[in-house]
Scaffold this motif. Structure first.
Motif, short mmCIF file in Angstrom:
data_model
loop_
_atom_site.label_atom_id
_atom_site.label_comp_id
_atom_site.label_asym_id
_atom_site.label_seq_id
_atom_site.Cartn_x
_atom_site.Cartn_y
_atom_site.Cartn_z
N ARG A 1 0.30 8.61 7.48
CA ARG A 1 1.75 8.46 7.23
C ARG A 1 2.22 9.29 6.06
NH1 ARG A 1 4.38 2.99 9.04
NH2 ARG A 1 5.90 3.69 7.52
N GLY B 1 0.83 -1.21 0.00
CA GLY B 1 0.00 0.00 0.00
C GLY B 1 0.85 1.26 0.00
N ALA B 2 1.91 1.26 0.82
CA ALA B 2 2.79 2.43 0.90
C ALA B 2 3.49 2.67 -0.43
CB ALA B 2 3.82 2.23 2.02
C1 LIG Z 1 -5.24 0.51 3.55
C2 LIG Z 1 -4.49 -0.57 2.78
C3 LIG Z 1 -4.49 -0.25 1.28
C4 LIG Z 1 -3.04 -0.61 3.27
O1 LIG Z 1 -2.32 -1.55 2.49
P1 LIG Z 1 -1.01 -2.30 3.05
O2 LIG Z 1 -0.31 -2.90 1.89
O3 LIG Z 1 -1.36 -3.19 4.17
O4 LIG Z 1 -0.21 -1.04 3.62
P2 LIG Z 1 1.33 -1.04 4.10
O5 LIG Z 1 1.80 -2.40 4.43
O6 LIG Z 1 2.11 -0.30 3.07
O7 LIG Z 1 1.22 -0.15 5.41
C5 LIG Z 1 1.80 1.11 5.49
C6 LIG Z 1 1.48 1.72 6.82
O8 LIG Z 1 0.13 2.08 6.88
C7 LIG Z 1 -0.35 1.88 8.21
N1 LIG Z 1 -1.41 0.88 8.19
C8 LIG Z 1 -1.69 -0.01 7.19
N2 LIG Z 1 -2.75 -0.74 7.50
C9 LIG Z 1 -3.14 -0.34 8.73
C10 LIG Z 1 -4.18 -0.74 9.61
N3 LIG Z 1 -5.05 -1.71 9.30
N4 LIG Z 1 -4.29 -0.11 10.80
C11 LIG Z 1 -3.42 0.86 11.13
N5 LIG Z 1 -2.41 1.28 10.35
C12 LIG Z 1 -2.28 0.69 9.16
C13 LIG Z 1 0.80 1.42 9.04
O9 LIG Z 1 1.41 2.54 9.60
C14 LIG Z 1 1.67 0.77 8.00
O10 LIG Z 1 3.00 0.76 8.32
P3 LIG Z 1 3.61 -0.46 9.23
O11 LIG Z 1 3.11 -1.75 8.66
O12 LIG Z 1 5.09 -0.26 9.10
O13 LIG Z 1 3.11 -0.21 10.60
C15 LIG Z 1 -5.10 -1.98 3.03
O14 LIG Z 1 -5.17 -2.20 4.42
C16 LIG Z 1 -6.49 -2.13 2.44
O15 LIG Z 1 -6.64 -2.49 1.27
N6 LIG Z 1 -7.54 -1.91 3.26
C17 LIG Z 1 -8.90 -2.12 2.83
C18 LIG Z 1 -9.31 -1.13 1.77
C19 LIG Z 1 -9.32 0.28 2.25
O16 LIG Z 1 -9.69 0.58 3.36
N7 LIG Z 1 -8.90 1.17 1.34
C20 LIG Z 1 -8.95 2.58 1.58
C21 LIG Z 1 -10.24 3.11 1.07
S1 LIG Z 1 -10.38 4.86 1.39
#
Ligand SMILES: CC(C)(COP(=O)(O)OP(=O)(O)OC[C@H]1O[C@@H](n2cnc3c(N)ncnc32)[C@H](O)[C@@H]1OP(=O)(O)O)[C@@H](O)C(=O)NCCC(=O)NCCS
Length: 158
Positions: A142, A106-107
């Motif tokens: 972040r 995601g990042a």
């Molecule tokens: C949001 C989303 C895209 C993040 O994807 P990801 O690949 O897990 O993100 P990353 O691994 O790059 O995480 C980056 C940082 O974001 C933050 N983060 C990611 N998911 C998080 C969660 N569930 N709760 C809190 N912080 C979170 C953390 O700070 C994380 O860093 P860390 O793992 O070093 O602590 C994913 O959780 C997702 O698809 N969620 C469901 C869909 C959604 O809500 N999309 C947004 C719609 S507005």
């Protein structure tokens, strides 16, 4: 178990059709989280959402990045962003498959999108987050995105 690596493919609105399955998972996620607007997500289809995005791309520009599993080529995440005529950059849609979360996908998608927006001369950057999905605030935080205002919308049959 060694996790397979992920590669990133960049493009424009021409890639949207490849996002259908992941977008549908995101829509189900929003349907579960929403309390007052479940109907909206129940009625939403990929075709309607895609048409809305294409309309935006018409008056501005659109960027799509797909995260693919290296081994299988399967799409495991995506981010759609836009820059409109007023030079507002918007994160339109982002989703990472649950099995591939918390490992920086995601990042990485965000970094590509924000760099693209800068390249397009974006003056400000926004993302709309659905009420119920406050869990996503930490992710956006972040990258410097903080809650600015709340949109109240009239439900169809109050
Ligand atoms: C949001 C989303 C895209 C993040 O994807 P990801 O690949 O897990 O993100 P990353 O691994 O790059 O995480 C980056 C940082 O974001 C933050 N983060 C990611 N998911 C998080 C969660 N569930 N709760 C809190 N912080 C979170 C953390 O700070 C994380 O860093 P860390 O793992 O070093 O602590 C994913 O959780 C997702 O698809 N969620 C469901 C869909 C959604 O809500 N999309 C947004 C719609 S507005």
């Amino acid at each position: 178990v060694k996790k397979s690596s992920v590669k990133f493919v960049d493009g424009d609105e021409g890639l949207l059709d490849q996002l259908r399955g992941l977008w549908e998972a995101l829509n189900r996620h929003h349907l579960e989280l929403s309390t007052n607007f479940k109907q909206h997500y129940q009625n939403m289809t990929f075709e309607v959402r895609k048409a809305g995005l294409l309309k935006k791309a018409n008056g501005g520009e659109m960027h799509v990045t797909i995260a693919q599993d290296q081994a299988t080529g399967q799409a495991v995440g995506y981010l759609v962003s836009s820059v409109n005529a007023e030079k507002t950059g918007e994160i339109e849609s982002v989703y990472v498959d649950p099995t591939y979360r918390r490992r920086g996908v995601g990042a990485q998608l965000m970094q590509y999108a924000l760099a693209w927006m800068d390249q397009k001369g974006a003056l400000e950057k926004v993302v709309e987050v659905c009420v119920g999905n406050e869990a996503a605030w930490g992710f956006y935080g972040r990258f410097g995105f903080l809650p600015r205002k709340t949109l109240l919308k009239q439900v169809k049959n109050p």
